[in-house]
Enzyme design. Structure first.
Site, mmCIF file in Angstrom:
data_model
loop_
_atom_site.group_PDB
_atom_site.id
_atom_site.type_symbol
_atom_site.label_atom_id
_atom_site.label_comp_id
_atom_site.label_asym_id
_atom_site.label_seq_id
_atom_site.Cartn_x
_atom_site.Cartn_y
_atom_site.Cartn_z
ATOM 1 N N LYS A 209 -13.300 -12.893 -2.793
ATOM 2 C CA LYS A 209 -14.173 -11.766 -3.139
ATOM 3 C C LYS A 209 -14.189 -10.761 -1.991
ATOM 4 O O LYS A 209 -13.984 -11.134 -0.838
ATOM 5 C CB LYS A 209 -15.604 -12.268 -3.342
ATOM 6 C CG LYS A 209 -15.847 -13.019 -4.632
ATOM 7 C CD LYS A 209 -17.309 -13.411 -4.754
ATOM 8 C CE LYS A 209 -17.571 -14.191 -6.024
ATOM 9 N NZ LYS A 209 -17.304 -13.428 -7.254
ATOM 10 N N ARG B 185 -16.597 -21.675 -14.874
ATOM 11 C CA ARG B 185 -16.199 -22.239 -16.166
ATOM 12 C C ARG B 185 -15.404 -23.534 -15.988
ATOM 13 O O ARG B 185 -15.444 -24.412 -16.857
ATOM 14 C CB ARG B 185 -15.418 -21.192 -16.974
ATOM 15 C CG ARG B 185 -14.116 -20.769 -16.374
ATOM 16 C CD ARG B 185 -13.603 -19.436 -16.929
ATOM 17 N NE ARG B 185 -14.341 -18.285 -16.413
ATOM 18 C CZ ARG B 185 -14.132 -17.020 -16.764
ATOM 19 N NH1 ARG B 185 -13.208 -16.726 -17.679
ATOM 20 N NH2 ARG B 185 -14.832 -16.039 -16.230
#
Ligand code: BES
Ligand code: MN
Ligand code: ZN
Length: 493
Positions: A271, A345
């Protein structure tokens, strides 16, 4: 957690000394206490001078009012009394917490002209006080460290006895919310997966059964999706399985599953630096599940409930998984990991599958700070709701409106599902450029079989939430009150 005011309930008349809170409706009617305190005229004058019209939530403090021995009278506006809902009383509690902060003892006169404030409403006021008083100040070593004694707030109401009984339950829910907030606020060097598992284990004290899976145990269960995320971290992964058996022995449980990424750097798909510190809150789903289990156990909910949380840290490292890696999930389905930052996920895939297989629950609701895209779609006002079941969706939406932890349903369809197909494996962990929250939902759906299931994307509501009457901090504890209500309304016997 900071020091909380002590809240008690009473049917006694207003005291003659100290700080007294009275209420005023939108027609400037002060109720029975305005005159009884012997200061009706002074209050009327102050209201006029302060242009105070009893608007909902407005407060007016009259210091050392003439004609009494009181230190102060605090007038709180109710607005249109007929329109007051449960949530208004909760918010009023929050307003009171601010107005009464630092006052040693306050007596709050919950009485209106000709109307009784219900026990439930009084308990909501107490809940609002407690939630609004929360502050994460564990790591301050300087400043106001003088051991000041605890503020006392006495709620006076005709319904005090029942309110006290109701509060015995609601207080447990409040503790659950504050636990969730504490977990989200904790720094990521302290709250590692192992430490989180420890905190979940503390629920044993309330009568929960807690099982912790370590990495060898998860390897044995073939949780390749979850373990892949953890490869780059020095802090080993855990899964915590928390059971509360308050229902009938043979009753199938309901299940809640949480994403617990204790820090999300993005992994090799790193990120950008700005704001990355917020990713200490990427375990907000797991925190909500832990807080919920605390709430249910503390109030001895008559339901069988399981909470499953997947705990990992997503770090870049020589041993970290790469974009392009293909992992095999516990379900046997293979996943091409094209972006290591779509890690939540992967964690949930194995947590949901394991939960479903092991417990055959009536339904599963998972909570996750899953996508930045849900912030683009819904901001901080609603969490995204994705589900394969209309009934569960309706129950959740209703509980959201009642608790004002609001949900907005988003679509899941075969067309969106296609977006995560890939030529190299059964699926990939990212969709295209668009509909990012939906493709994440489609991904999760592939791991829940036919079990009624809902996914709540709480990336916009669990943290850096806007300040409200009942939340002054960074972490909101979103989901605890919502899901406690879902269980209370539909799944207790
Ligand atoms: N934890 C983030 C999502 C997030 C973003 C939570 C902002 C809270 C605030 C999640 O793991 C993530 O990085 N998602 C990616 C998915 C993408 C790579 C498909 C995202 O939203 O950018
Ligand atoms: Mn991520
Ligand atoms: Zn994440």
């Amino acid at each position: 957690m900071s020091q909380q005011p002590a809240i008690t309930f009473s049917t006694a008349a207003a005291p003659r000394k100290g700080a007294v809170v009275i209420f005023c409706d939108g027609d400037n009617n002060l109720g029975p206490w305005g005159a009884a305190l012997g200061s009706g005229a002074v209050i009327a004058k102050a209201m006029k001078a302060g242009d105070f019209k009893g608007e909902f939530g407005k407060t007016l403090t009259v210091m050392v009012p003439e004609g009494t021995e009181l230190d102060r009278i605090i007038v709180v506006g109710l607005g249109k009394v007929d329109d007051l809902t449960e949530h208004h009383w909760l918010r009023l509690g929050g307003k009171l917490a601010s107005a009464l902060k630092g006052i040693d003892r306050s007596d709050v006169m919950l009485e209106l002209d000709g109307q009784t404030v219900s026990a439930a409403s009084v308990a909501e006021v107490a809940l609002g006080i407690k939630l609004a008083s929360y502050k994460f100040d564990r790591y301050h070593t300087k400043g106001d460290k003088k051991k000041k004694k605890q503020d006392k707030i006495v709620l006076h109401a005709k319904t005090a006895a029942n309110a006290k009984r109701k509060w015995a339950e609601t207080d447990g829910v409040a503790d659950g919310v504050l636990l969730a907030r504490d977990l989200v606020d904790e720094p990521p060097n302290v709250l590692t997966p192992v430490e989180f598992a420890k905190r979940a284990s503390a629920l044993k004290k309330l009568g929960c059964i807690v099982e912790i899976l370590d990495e060898p145990a998860m390897k044995k269960l073939k949780m390749g999706a979850l373990l892949g995320v953890s490869l780059g971290s020095r802090n080993p992964a855990r899964m915590a399985i928390i059971q509360w058996k308050g229902g009938k022995a043979k009753d199938r449980p309901v299940a809640f599953v949480g994403k617990g990424v204790t820090f999300d750097t993005g992994g090799i798909s790193l990120k950008p630096g700005a704001g990355m510190g917020d990713m200490k809150g990427d375990m907000g789903g797991a925190a909500a599940v832990t807080g919920l289990m605390h709430a249910l156990a503390a109030r001895k909910a008559k339901a069988n409930v399981v909470g499953v949380i997947g705990l990992v840290e997503n770090m870049p490292d020589g041993n970290a998984q790469r974009p392009g890696d293909i992992v095999t999930s516990m379900s046997g389905q293979t996943i091409e990991v094209l972006n290591t930052d779509a890690e939540g996920r992967l964690v949930l895939a194995d947590a949901l599958y394991h939960c479903n297989k092991k417990f055959k629950p009536k339904f599963m609701v998972n909570l996750a700070t899953l996508t930045g895209a849900i912030l683009v779609a819904l901001g901080s006002e609603h969490a995204g709701l994705f589900s394969n079941d209309d009934k569960l969706s309706e129950q959740l939406t209703k509980a959201g409106l009642d608790t004002q932890e609001k949900l907005w349903r988003m679509p899941l369809t075969p067309e969106y599902d296609k977006l995560i197909d890939t030529k190299n494996a059964d699926m990939k962990n990212i969709g295209g450029r668009y509909a990012g929250s939906i493709t994440a939902g489609q991904f999760l759906q592939r791991f829940v079989g036919k079990t009624p299931w809902a996914h709540l994307d709480i990336a916009g509501t669990a943290m850096s939430s806007p300040k409200t009457d009942i939340n002054k901090g960074w972490a909101s504890g979103f989901g605890v009150r919502l899901l406690d209500r879902l269980v209370a309304d539909h799944y207790e016997n």
